[in-house]
Structures are given as structure tokens and as C-alpha cells.
Design a protein around this motif. Sequence first.
Motif, PDB file in Angstrom:
ATOM      1  N   VAL A   5     -12.517   6.401  -6.194  1.00  0.00           N
ATOM      2  CA  VAL A   5     -11.220   7.059  -6.373  1.00  0.00           C
ATOM      3  C   VAL A   5     -10.215   6.497  -5.374  1.00  0.00           C
ATOM      4  O   VAL A   5     -10.583   5.772  -4.449  1.00  0.00           O
ATOM      5  N   ARG A   6      -8.969   6.832  -5.617  1.00  0.00           N
ATOM      6  CA  ARG A   6      -7.950   6.361  -4.677  1.00  0.00           C
ATOM      7  C   ARG A   6      -6.906   7.431  -4.459  1.00  0.00           C
ATOM      8  O   ARG A   6      -6.598   8.237  -5.322  1.00  0.00           O
ATOM      9  N   PHE A   7      -6.361   7.436  -3.241  1.00  0.00           N
ATOM     10  CA  PHE A   7      -5.171   8.230  -2.944  1.00  0.00           C
ATOM     11  C   PHE A   7      -4.090   7.191  -2.702  1.00  0.00           C
ATOM     12  O   PHE A   7      -4.280   6.281  -1.891  1.00  0.00           O
ATOM     13  N   ALA A   8      -2.987   7.316  -3.447  1.00  0.00           N
ATOM     14  CA  ALA A   8      -2.018   6.218  -3.481  1.00  0.00           C
ATOM     15  C   ALA A   8      -0.598   6.678  -3.165  1.00  0.00           C
ATOM     16  O   ALA A   8       0.285   6.655  -4.016  1.00  0.00           O
ATOM     17  N   PRO A   9      -0.343   7.111  -1.946  1.00  0.00           N
ATOM     18  CA  PRO A   9       1.013   7.557  -1.623  1.00  0.00           C
ATOM     19  C   PRO A   9       1.982   6.382  -1.472  1.00  0.00           C
ATOM     20  O   PRO A   9       1.568   5.287  -1.081  1.00  0.00           O
ATOM     21  N   SER A  10       3.231   6.640  -1.781  1.00  0.00           N
ATOM     22  CA  SER A  10       4.279   5.678  -1.448  1.00  0.00           C
ATOM     23  C   SER A  10       4.747   6.042  -0.044  1.00  0.00           C
ATOM     24  O   SER A  10       5.005   7.221   0.231  1.00  0.00           O
ATOM     25  N   PRO A  11       4.846   5.082   0.847  1.00  0.00           N
ATOM     26  CA  PRO A  11       5.252   5.425   2.220  1.00  0.00           C
ATOM     27  C   PRO A  11       6.764   5.630   2.327  1.00  0.00           C
ATOM     28  O   PRO A  11       7.465   4.906   3.018  1.00  0.00           O
ATOM     29  N   LEU A  39      -7.762   4.252   0.254  1.00  0.00           N
ATOM     30  CA  LEU A  39      -6.365   4.580   0.582  1.00  0.00           C
ATOM     31  C   LEU A  39      -5.522   3.376   0.190  1.00  0.00           C
ATOM     32  O   LEU A  39      -5.768   2.261   0.647  1.00  0.00           O
ATOM     33  N   ARG A  40      -4.579   3.627  -0.706  1.00  0.00           N
ATOM     34  CA  ARG A  40      -3.724   2.542  -1.183  1.00  0.00           C
ATOM     35  C   ARG A  40      -2.275   2.920  -0.928  1.00  0.00           C
ATOM     36  O   ARG A  40      -1.832   3.986  -1.356  1.00  0.00           O
ATOM     37  N   LEU A  41      -1.564   2.077  -0.229  1.00  0.00           N
ATOM     38  CA  LEU A  41      -0.148   2.357   0.012  1.00  0.00           C
ATOM     39  C   LEU A  41       0.684   1.679  -1.069  1.00  0.00           C
ATOM     40  O   LEU A  41       0.649   0.451  -1.208  1.00  0.00           O
ATOM     41  N   ILE A 183       7.054  -2.993 -10.822  1.00  0.00           N
ATOM     42  CA  ILE A 183       7.239  -1.535 -10.748  1.00  0.00           C
ATOM     43  C   ILE A 183       5.874  -0.936 -10.398  1.00  0.00           C
ATOM     44  O   ILE A 183       4.841  -1.414 -10.874  1.00  0.00           O
ATOM     45  N   TYR A 184       5.852   0.128  -9.563  1.00  0.00           N
ATOM     46  CA  TYR A 184       4.551   0.581  -9.054  1.00  0.00           C
ATOM     47  C   TYR A 184       3.620   1.061 -10.157  1.00  0.00           C
ATOM     48  O   TYR A 184       2.404   0.974 -10.031  1.00  0.00           O
ATOM     49  N   THR A 185       4.179   1.567 -11.262  1.00  0.00           N
ATOM     50  CA  THR A 185       3.293   2.031 -12.345  1.00  0.00           C
ATOM     51  C   THR A 185       2.477   0.855 -12.895  1.00  0.00           C
ATOM     52  O   THR A 185       1.313   1.014 -13.249  1.00  0.00           O
ATOM     53  N   ILE A 201      -7.243  10.613  -9.833  1.00  0.00           N
ATOM     54  CA  ILE A 201      -6.954  12.043  -9.596  1.00  0.00           C
ATOM     55  C   ILE A 201      -5.597  12.079  -8.917  1.00  0.00           C
ATOM     56  O   ILE A 201      -5.445  11.572  -7.795  1.00  0.00           O
ATOM     57  N   ARG A 202      -4.597  12.627  -9.591  1.00  0.00           N
ATOM     58  CA  ARG A 202      -3.240  12.578  -9.039  1.00  0.00           C
ATOM     59  C   ARG A 202      -2.438  13.756  -9.572  1.00  0.00           C
ATOM     60  O   ARG A 202      -2.930  14.559 -10.357  1.00  0.00           O
ATOM     61  N   GLY A 203      -1.179  13.828  -9.155  1.00  0.00           N
ATOM     62  CA  GLY A 203      -0.336  14.968  -9.520  1.00  0.00           C
ATOM     63  C   GLY A 203       0.024  14.949 -11.006  1.00  0.00           C
ATOM     64  O   GLY A 203       0.106  13.898 -11.645  1.00  0.00           O
ATOM     65  N   ASP A 205       2.726  15.301 -12.264  1.00  0.00           N
ATOM     66  CA  ASP A 205       3.984  14.591 -12.535  1.00  0.00           C
ATOM     67  C   ASP A 205       3.710  13.190 -13.094  1.00  0.00           C
ATOM     68  O   ASP A 205       4.623  12.540 -13.580  1.00  0.00           O
ATOM     69  N   HIS A 206       2.455  12.745 -13.036  1.00  0.00           N
ATOM     70  CA  HIS A 206       2.118  11.418 -13.576  1.00  0.00           C
ATOM     71  C   HIS A 206       1.540  11.469 -14.990  1.00  0.00           C
ATOM     72  O   HIS A 206       1.179  10.426 -15.537  1.00  0.00           O
ATOM     73  N   ILE A 207       1.444  12.666 -15.578  1.00  0.00           N
ATOM     74  CA  ILE A 207       0.851  12.755 -16.932  1.00  0.00           C
ATOM     75  C   ILE A 207       1.600  11.834 -17.897  1.00  0.00           C
ATOM     76  O   ILE A 207       0.988  11.108 -18.678  1.00  0.00           O
TER      77      ILE A 207
END
Length: 448
Positions: A5-11, A39-41, A183-185, A201-203, A205-207
Motif C-alpha cells: 500500500v501507499r500513502f501519497a500526500p502532496s507536500p 511513503l510517496r510524495l 499531472i499527479y493523477t 486506500i485513500r480519501g 474525494d478520489h472516487i
Amino acid sequence: MSVSVRFAPSPTGFLHVGNVRAALVNWLFARRHGGRFLLRLDDTDLERSEARYAAGIEEDLSWLGLAWDRFARQSDRLGAYRSAFDRLAAAGLVYACYETPDELALKRKLQLARHQPPVYDRGALRLTAAERAAFEAGGRRPHWRFRLGDGPVAWDDLVHGHLSFEAGNVSDPVVLRGDGQPIYTFASVVDDLELGISHVIRGADHISNTPVHLQIYRALGGDPAGLAFAHLPLVSGGEGEKLSKRQGSLSLRSLRAEGVEAMAVASLLARLGTADPVEPAADLAALVAGFDLARFGRSSPHFELAELWQVNAKVLHLLPFDAVAGRLMALGLDGAGADFWEAVRPNLGRLDEARDWWQVCRGPLAPVIDDPAFAAAAAAALPPEPWDAETWRTWTQALTAATGRKGKALFQPLRRALTARDHGPELRNLLPLIGRERVLRRLAGETA
Ligand code: GLU
């Protein structure tokens, strides 16, 4: 299937509790299933990404104890996005577009006025070679869109169940900007594929990005059956307000500065939005054991600060001395040991309140003497040292025999004389920590 899995926040800001929840749920899921946590930035947006936020995100996750097994930064992977783009271009799946932002905004306005969905009309596909050449000659640099396939795109979301979108209701997504930046998507799909992610696994808002995600994933040679999605409903603030990283709402670092325990945040966020009660946990391993993604519901949970503080107190009451020894030292409580910690722990809402109780034990403190004659009788009945947890009982029994007082009439004046407070930790535990000499001086009304 091995879990990755990844957590991918934009800094673009510091993590707020909603971001932290996504990080924690990913981490717990990985640990529960023996998987890996990346962890992916997502720092392709050069105008808004800042190094201090990237460093802040790493610091915040470390403070929570969410260690990552792998690390990636999108700005290091631009070559990978370029080559993925070239493969899509070779397959004829992307097309050059020349509309300016203003022209696109105008198109959308006209569509809305005609009660049509504001979906990109693929006007660029109808350009002739001469028209394209004219744009280029005029200095316009194209951005590139991915051409979505027809028909519905569906997936079984691990939170929302079966979801299906008609491709016709979605605009062909831009994958590369006019300046060549991905584009990040798009970058996100390339990463999920190339870094072997099994569960996104994400918010929630990304559906709406997911139908596009799945189509590009397939176009790049991925098998969508190997990629699962779980969209967590967004956490809102206590007033129901949307949280924003850029506005700094409910940031983890502000909570940390206020003295919140990492395990209080983790205990609350591991259960927020599930039907299960929040159980204070002393360490992350306890949360891993009780974690189940299937428990997360579809409605948006509220994050209440008051609830966090309640959990904070309960977490403190569980922590062993070893877990706090270094922090007590840092608070200046030099010499505080396990006996002190165990005596005062049940009375703490925040760790730094231990300082007050340290002062009660070590002084100086101005006692409150309500009845000097009773205080003198108490001093006379005080047993000799060494003292232990039984000393209090020996002492108060002797004092009852001498004065006839018992219950509150006995305890309350002693508490006020010894601690100058009406409430606090059990006196039987405090007494040996204060020590005979200091007790005698306080009973005599001296500051000690
Ligand atoms: N970088 C995105 C964000 O901060 C997350 C992208 C993703 O999870 O696919 O919201």
C-alpha cells in the motif's frame, strides 16, 4: 496476493487529522496483512510543493511511529512518467490539445447553460493538421489528454461496495501539461503499477479519479483485477467543516505542540468512522491486532477535539514508565521514577501536568492548614521511616484513634496540608514520595 500500500500526500501543507487517518489506515492494513507500506510524495505540482512540508510530513509520520518500508518522490521519477506517456502515445491513446484555460472555462460555461454535463468535448480530435500547425506556429504548446474508452468502468470498492461510472460522463483526463509536467493523477497510476501497489486506500474525494485510474492502468499493461480500492469517507471538523492541508486545519503538529500523545491520535483515528468503540491503546501493535478495513463505514465521520483529549487521558493512564521516562526527564523531572509515574498517572490529562505533581512531591509548596490542632495531632501520629504503600493506613488508623476523625473529615485536611489541593492522586501513593521530613514541615504550616 502480497499486500503493498501507499500513502501519497502532496507536500503542499502539513498533515491534518484526515491525512493522518489515511496514513494510519494504510499502515495498519499493511502490518495486519504482512504487507509493505510506501511513503510517496506527490510533488509534481512545483508551484505548491515545498521542501519544508515534505520534511514536516516525514517528521509527523515518524512521531506517530508509522515507519515506511519504501520511499518514493514523484519528482525523482519524471523519466518513468515520460516513458509511460510515450507508450500511450505509441498506442494512439493520447492526443494533443491546444485550448487555453480560458477557452476551456468558456466551453464549460456554455455546456452548463445548455444543461449539459461539463465534459470535455474532444474538440482537439477534430483539429486538422493545418489548424494544429497554426497553433504551434502561434507559440501554443499542447497539453495531452488520455482518450477514455467507452462503456462503464466498475470496481468493488472495499468501503463503498460496487461502484460504476459511465465513461461518457467523465472528461478525457489531461496527463501531461503544456510545460511537459505530468499531472499527479497520471503519475499516480504509473507509480501504482511500477511500484507494485496492491491496494489503493485513500480519501473518498478520489472516487471520481478512479475510473480514469483503472483505464490508464490497463492501457499501461496493468491488470485491474490486481488493484483494489478503498475510499475512506473524508473526516470533517467538529463543526462539520472540510479539513484543508493548505489552511492548516487540525494539523498534527499543532496537536503535538499542545501536548497530545501520538497514541491518542492513533487510537482515535484507527476507529473513527467504524462502528467499533475507540479503545485507548498503549502501542501501535495493539491497534494492528484489532484492525479490520471492513469495519469502516460509508458516512463521513466528525473529528471532535474533546474526544481526542478524553482518549489522551486514557492513553496516558495505560503508558508504562519506560514509555515516558525520557519525556519526564525532558520536562525537568530529574529523578522521577516508576513509583512517581504510577502514583500520578491516573490524574493526568496531559503528560506535562506531571510537573505539578512533581512539585507536590519535591516542593516547595505552601500547605493549606485548616485546623492547626488537628495538623499537630497528625504530625505526632506520623510513623517513623522507612515508608511504603502501607504507611498511609498505619498513620490514618493511629490518627483516627487519637482524634476520633474519619472519612472526609480526616482525609481532606491532610490532603490540603500535604498537597495544597483538594483533589489529586491517592495519598497512600504520594506519601512516601513526599517523605517524612517534608510532611512534618508542611503539617507545621511551613513552605516545604
Ligand atoms: N497526492 C494525492 C493527495 O494528496 C493522493 C493521490 C492518490 O492517493 O492517488 O490527495
